[in-house]
Motif scaffolding. Sequence first.
Motif, mmCIF file in Angstrom:
data_model
loop_
_atom_site.group_PDB
_atom_site.id
_atom_site.type_symbol
_atom_site.label_atom_id
_atom_site.label_comp_id
_atom_site.label_asym_id
_atom_site.label_seq_id
_atom_site.Cartn_x
_atom_site.Cartn_y
_atom_site.Cartn_z
ATOM 1 N N SER A 206 -11.811 -44.669 3.896
ATOM 2 C CA SER A 206 -10.515 -43.907 2.250
ATOM 3 C C SER A 206 -9.798 -43.861 1.777
ATOM 4 N N VAL A 207 -10.086 -44.553 0.700
ATOM 5 C CA VAL A 207 -8.536 -45.255 0.071
ATOM 6 C C VAL A 207 -7.825 -44.403 -0.681
ATOM 7 N N HIS A 208 -6.355 -44.495 0.244
ATOM 8 C CA HIS A 208 -5.146 -43.013 -0.304
ATOM 9 C C HIS A 208 -3.739 -43.966 -0.452
ATOM 10 N N LEU A 209 -3.626 -45.005 -1.031
ATOM 11 C CA LEU A 209 -2.612 -45.868 -1.308
ATOM 12 C C LEU A 209 -2.389 -45.496 -2.529
ATOM 13 N N PRO A 210 -0.857 -45.415 -2.595
ATOM 14 C CA PRO A 210 -0.775 -45.261 -4.145
ATOM 15 C C PRO A 210 0.016 -47.106 -4.962
ATOM 16 N N LEU A 211 -0.122 -46.852 -5.975
ATOM 17 C CA LEU A 211 -0.322 -48.392 -6.974
ATOM 18 C C LEU A 211 1.321 -48.482 -6.704
ATOM 19 N N THR A 212 1.071 -49.752 -5.909
ATOM 20 C CA THR A 212 2.736 -50.451 -6.215
ATOM 21 C C THR A 212 2.406 -51.978 -6.642
ATOM 22 N N GLU A 213 3.229 -52.749 -6.812
ATOM 23 C CA GLU A 213 3.493 -54.093 -6.820
ATOM 24 C C GLU A 213 2.731 -55.304 -5.223
ATOM 25 N N ASP A 214 3.064 -53.458 -4.659
ATOM 26 C CA ASP A 214 2.742 -54.007 -3.335
ATOM 27 C C ASP A 214 1.569 -53.709 -2.754
ATOM 28 N N THR A 215 0.736 -53.156 -3.208
ATOM 29 C CA THR A 215 -0.568 -52.659 -2.885
ATOM 30 C C THR A 215 -1.919 -52.502 -3.831
ATOM 31 N N TYR A 216 -0.942 -53.745 -5.289
ATOM 32 C CA TYR A 216 -1.927 -54.231 -6.492
ATOM 33 C C TYR A 216 -3.427 -54.888 -5.272
ATOM 34 N N HIS A 217 -4.581 -54.765 -5.364
ATOM 35 C CA HIS A 217 -6.055 -55.548 -5.187
ATOM 36 C C HIS A 217 -5.174 -55.448 -3.277
ATOM 37 N N ILE A 218 -4.285 -54.471 -2.753
ATOM 38 C CA ILE A 218 -4.355 -55.131 -1.354
ATOM 39 C C ILE A 218 -5.998 -55.204 -0.161
ATOM 40 N N ILE A 219 -6.923 -54.166 -1.378
ATOM 41 C CA ILE A 219 -8.189 -54.357 -0.338
ATOM 42 C C ILE A 219 -8.811 -55.380 -1.647
ATOM 43 N N ASN A 220 -9.411 -56.632 -1.293
ATOM 44 C CA ASN A 220 -9.810 -57.199 -1.826
ATOM 45 C C ASN A 220 -10.391 -58.416 -1.102
ATOM 46 N N ARG A 221 -11.271 -59.743 -2.109
ATOM 47 C CA ARG A 221 -12.627 -59.741 -1.368
ATOM 48 C C ARG A 221 -12.132 -60.328 -0.357
ATOM 49 N N SER A 222 -10.941 -61.087 -0.053
ATOM 50 C CA SER A 222 -11.285 -61.340 2.213
ATOM 51 C C SER A 222 -10.460 -59.888 2.891
ATOM 52 N N ASN A 223 -10.659 -59.083 2.282
ATOM 53 C CA ASN A 223 -10.818 -57.969 3.599
ATOM 54 C C ASN A 223 -11.891 -56.909 2.741
ATOM 55 N N LEU A 224 -12.558 -57.456 1.976
ATOM 56 C CA LEU A 224 -14.014 -56.090 1.481
ATOM 57 C C LEU A 224 -15.436 -56.946 2.305
ATOM 58 N N LYS A 225 -15.194 -58.571 2.054
ATOM 59 C CA LYS A 225 -15.925 -59.115 2.731
ATOM 60 C C LYS A 225 -16.409 -58.710 4.207
ATOM 61 N N LEU A 226 -15.402 -58.140 5.063
ATOM 62 C CA LEU A 226 -15.535 -58.243 6.495
ATOM 63 C C LEU A 226 -16.304 -56.710 7.076
ATOM 64 N N MET A 227 -16.331 -55.985 6.022
ATOM 65 C CA MET A 227 -16.626 -54.388 6.033
ATOM 66 C C MET A 227 -18.157 -54.173 6.552
ATOM 67 N N LYS A 228 -18.658 -53.548 7.021
ATOM 68 C CA LYS A 228 -20.061 -53.330 7.865
ATOM 69 C C LYS A 228 -21.230 -53.346 6.726
ATOM 70 N N LYS A 229 -22.509 -54.474 7.305
ATOM 71 C CA LYS A 229 -23.618 -53.626 5.945
ATOM 72 C C LYS A 229 -23.657 -52.050 5.694
ATOM 73 N N SER A 230 -23.594 -51.370 7.000
ATOM 74 C CA SER A 230 -24.416 -49.794 7.335
ATOM 75 C C SER A 230 -22.576 -49.182 6.186
ATOM 76 N N ALA A 231 -21.512 -49.542 5.330
ATOM 77 C CA ALA A 231 -20.552 -48.710 5.379
ATOM 78 C C ALA A 231 -20.721 -48.663 4.138
ATOM 79 N N ILE A 232 -19.449 -47.188 3.771
ATOM 80 C CA ILE A 232 -19.468 -46.804 2.689
ATOM 81 C C ILE A 232 -17.188 -47.672 1.963
ATOM 82 N N ILE A 233 -16.886 -47.008 1.099
ATOM 83 C CA ILE A 233 -15.692 -47.569 0.800
ATOM 84 C C ILE A 233 -15.727 -46.293 -0.373
#
Length: 319
Positions: A206-233
């Motif tokens: 569950s994502v609750h970060l404000p948008l800043t220069e530091d948080t732009y695309h902080i969730i990206n391909r390199s960490n999204l691909k770590l998600m479990k197949k059964s997970a939801i976001i």
Amino acid sequence: MAKKVFITSKLPGKIDRYLRSRGFTVSVYTGKEPVSKNELIKKASKAEGIITLLSNKVDREVLDELSNCKVIANFAVGYNNIDIQYAKKKGIVVTNTPGVLSDATAELTISLILACTRRLIEAEKFMREGKFKGWMPDLFLGTELKGKTVGIVGAGEIGTEVARRIKAFKTKIIYFNRSKNSIIENELKGKKVSLDFLMKNADIISVHLPLTEDTYHIINRSNLKLMKKSAIIVNAARGEVIEEKYLIELLKKKKIKGAGFDVYENEPDINPELLKLQNVVLLPHIGSATTETREEMAMLAARNVEAVLKGKKPITPVN
Ligand code: DGY
């Protein structure tokens, strides 16, 4: 002479009346859609105080035209629509509406999570299409929350309120945040972890970060691909925090179970690929949309304007 306040949209509650009763001259933009940049400049150029929406982009070009402006009160907790550094340079105070919307946004987030895990939207559509022919053991099987690990990305006030509520579903909490959150740690027995650990281990993210220069695309391909197949976001913060295109790829290939969106990367434009997917729930940025909360947000914005224009400290400044 009475100071002028321009409000870029009709807001819930009676804040125009409130501001008038405090001696201000108030004008309100009454268009059905967010005011255009040109119209904003035209209407706000003489105002000392302006109340803006998150859908009003207040960039350098706009700020340069606001020659009388002393305060911009954003009707939102997020303020990524305003160039706050440049506003500061020009001596304009910017304020937001923290706190008053945390409960409403947390409630919406829980709704989004449940809509995804229990497939509420698909099931409701099925009913309306007249497809329900009787109870069956495997009809719309969902995922139970009990015993699952929930990853809170951004443990500010809203993230904390979500954690409190989701804990009642007998979940375990992990969270990613710059600083330690004592409520989550002590009351909810949650654990602070790295973003990669969270992405890899959470069943619900569950994502609750404000948008800043530091948080732009902080969730990206390199960490999204770590998600479990059964997970939801789910995301009820800002679309740009997630690399949306890659998330859509994962959803298309069913590499994760599902996603709930209240916000989008190019809001209000929506990636047409999202509309084709069954494993998503799509909402039109309604996190704080309750009558009670919107009235409180409006009143807080009005009181911020009043404070600054009367030479007092703003209540909730951001710059
Ligand atoms: C905010 O206040 O930033 C929210 O996104 C509005 O619901």
